[in-house]
Design an enzyme around this catalytic site. Sequence first.
Site, short mmCIF file in Angstrom:
data_model
loop_
_atom_site.label_atom_id
_atom_site.label_comp_id
_atom_site.label_asym_id
_atom_site.label_seq_id
_atom_site.Cartn_x
_atom_site.Cartn_y
_atom_site.Cartn_z
CD GLU A 246 -0.86 6.04 -8.51
OE1 GLU A 246 -1.59 6.55 -7.63
OE2 GLU A 246 -1.25 5.14 -9.27
CE LYS A 248 0.96 4.54 2.06
NZ LYS A 248 0.06 5.33 2.87
NE ARG A 268 -9.43 1.09 5.66
CZ ARG A 268 -8.48 0.23 5.42
NH1 ARG A 268 -7.35 0.65 4.94
NH2 ARG A 268 -8.62 -1.04 5.70
CD GLU A 298 -5.18 8.59 1.34
OE1 GLU A 298 -5.78 7.63 0.82
OE2 GLU A 298 -4.68 8.54 2.48
CG PHE A 337 -5.30 6.54 -6.09
CD1 PHE A 337 -5.92 5.31 -6.03
CD2 PHE A 337 -5.19 7.30 -4.93
CE1 PHE A 337 -6.44 4.83 -4.84
CE2 PHE A 337 -5.71 6.83 -3.73
CZ PHE A 337 -6.34 5.59 -3.68
NE ARG A 413 -3.80 -5.56 4.25
CZ ARG A 413 -3.94 -4.27 4.45
NH1 ARG A 413 -3.12 -3.42 3.85
NH2 ARG A 413 -4.88 -3.79 5.24
CE LYS A 419 0.76 -0.90 3.75
NZ LYS A 419 -0.49 -0.88 4.48
P1 ATP Z 1 -4.32 -0.04 4.61
O1 ATP Z 1 -5.13 0.88 3.73
O2 ATP Z 1 -3.18 -0.66 3.86
O3 ATP Z 1 -5.13 -0.99 5.42
P2 ATP Z 1 -3.58 2.28 6.11
O4 ATP Z 1 -4.90 2.95 5.94
O5 ATP Z 1 -2.93 2.35 7.44
O6 ATP Z 1 -3.61 0.78 5.72
P3 ATP Z 1 -1.24 2.63 4.65
O7 ATP Z 1 -0.78 1.32 5.14
O8 ATP Z 1 -0.47 3.81 5.09
O9 ATP Z 1 -2.71 2.90 5.00
O10 ATP Z 1 -1.27 2.61 3.03
C1 ATP Z 1 -2.32 2.30 2.16
C2 ATP Z 1 -3.22 3.51 1.94
O11 ATP Z 1 -2.52 4.58 1.31
C3 ATP Z 1 -4.37 3.32 0.97
O12 ATP Z 1 -5.44 2.62 1.54
C4 ATP Z 1 -4.75 4.74 0.63
O13 ATP Z 1 -5.64 5.24 1.59
C5 ATP Z 1 -3.46 5.51 0.80
N1 ATP Z 1 -2.91 6.12 -0.43
C6 ATP Z 1 -2.30 7.31 -0.48
N2 ATP Z 1 -1.90 7.60 -1.71
C7 ATP Z 1 -2.27 6.58 -2.51
C8 ATP Z 1 -2.12 6.31 -3.91
N3 ATP Z 1 -1.51 7.13 -4.74
N4 ATP Z 1 -2.61 5.12 -4.36
C9 ATP Z 1 -3.23 4.26 -3.54
N5 ATP Z 1 -3.39 4.47 -2.21
C10 ATP Z 1 -2.92 5.62 -1.69
#
Ligand code: ATP
Length: 549
Positions: A246, A248, A268, A298, A337, A413, A419
């Site tokens: 998907e 991001k 979150r 998101e 999602f 996790r 990702k």
């Molecule tokens: P994390 O959520 O992993 O603690 P973070 O908030 O810094 O860290 P990233 O590491 O950039 O985020 O990546 C994970 C996050 O990406 C998810 O928690 C969600 O908020 C976001 N995200 C964006 N698009 C999607 C998607 N299609 N499916 C799942 N998550 C997504």
Amino acid sequence: MKYKELVDVYEALSQTTKKLEKIAILTDFFKNIDSENIDKVVLMSLGLVYPKNSEEEQGIGDKILMKAISQIFGVSISKVEDNVREFGDIGQVAEKLSKEKTQQTFFSKELTIKFVFNSIRKIANISGDKSQSRKIAIISELLSSASGGEAKYISKTILEELRLGVGEAIVRDAISNAFGIDKEITERAAMLTNDLGLVAKFAKEKGENGLKKLNLIPGRPVKPMLAQLSPGIDISLKEMGNAICETKYDGIRIQIHKNGNEINFFTRKLENVTNAIPEMIEPIKNGFPNEDFIVEGEIIATRDGKPISFQYILHRVRRKYNIDKAIKNVPLTLYLFDVLYYKTPLIDKSLKKRREILERIIKLGDKINLSTKIDVNVETIYKAEELFKDSISKGHEGIMIKDPDEPYIPGIRGKKMLKFKAEPETLDVVVVGGTYGLGRRSNFVGSYLVALKDEDNKLKTVAHVATGLDDETLEHLTNLMEKYKKYDKGTKIFVEPKIILEIAYSEVVKSPEYETGYSLRFPVVKRIRIDKGVDDINTVESLKTMFKS
Ligand code: ATP
């Protein structure tokens, strides 16, 4: 039940660093607690009076507590501050002053768990007119009846800084042992409710079968399932076999709950941000059948239909005033999602099935979209690479690679959701101190001492970061540092661990200068993460892994 009994347990826990010993201490303690107190005691063993899923904020600022201590023990604020500087911990100062104070001027009421618990809850609930003096009145009532040890732990709990190395996993195991319940069942109940107090009460009163019945309820947020970093699209897809890829999106993760007529949006951190984004309520109501549900997605900020910086959306969800103006200036779009609940809990179903349900029930609209999604297998890896390029060219962050056969596991996790981003990985750290600048910048904290957490949730310093901040951000951060100040020494300032920064760096190196034993070369602040709390920062363990790689 007397609060002193809990204080004895705190003391015993502080004497050992061994997890198994901590579990044994708590197991013995939990076994003999009555139904009225079990939920309270379990939360308080974690230093909490509200469960993690609650919207109430427990902690108060150090300054109010220091002021209360100064009034109660009849010493000047500057003496309290001097003591805090010396001991580095307000709890110990409260203990010392309490011991020094002659007892006759104090009430001799014996503190009960219920009274301490309810009083600390009351402090958290006070707002508005004369709130500071009302808070101080309750703290006075507590501390003036407390012994030295009690004063220490009451202070630490009021600040939400118990720091006994007791995390949720230890308490979960102690609940399982105390009430003879399979660990997996306790773990699942905790994951679904986010309330270990409730879990312990069910375990005690209803046993294993009762605990099994605890489940997701729309209106009660759950921790999101988190993603690991993919080492590369090719490697990850070969490992996973079939995958759902998907786009991001770079915004903030939102869990949307519909419960009867009520719609709520949670971040979150499980913070309810519904009031800040009221324009999303109608689209959600119109976008789904009139049933109870929990969906996840998101939210991103857009301008002329294109994504704009992540900071805009952060400011939007924090906003309390002038919301109408913000709605116009920073329009939001939601990309959904996942679905966790629709008429009934769905998290045990596979992602493939959940996505099918989501696609079936959703009515797409202006503000509501589904995340762009493709099915990929080892023969069609190129499709995932194309999606990645497409995502970057449209201003998004990268792609997610998800295992279609997997259930949704809150708070985990794991390797089932990955990702892959264009930019190198960053670290989320918490600010614990800083240094005021020189010359033109002497009014600003120019350099920030940041920390990670170790496996006992203790904070360990890792770097000073001073770059990546424009004047406006410096001013904002300096105000926050003043707000959360614990004490200062010359140009140095030490703060409560509240401010989360996301930092980029060029390399992890060994360094005796910091408590982690490592440091970061060329650290740069990427952004302030108001959607994350100290629980969400990176671990020393993850830093070690990065060092090795
Ligand atoms: P994390 O959520 O992993 O603690 P973070 O908030 O810094 O860290 P990233 O590491 O950039 O985020 O990546 C994970 C996050 O990406 C998810 O928690 C969600 O908020 C976001 N995200 C964006 N698009 C999607 C998607 N299609 N499916 C799942 N998550 C997504």
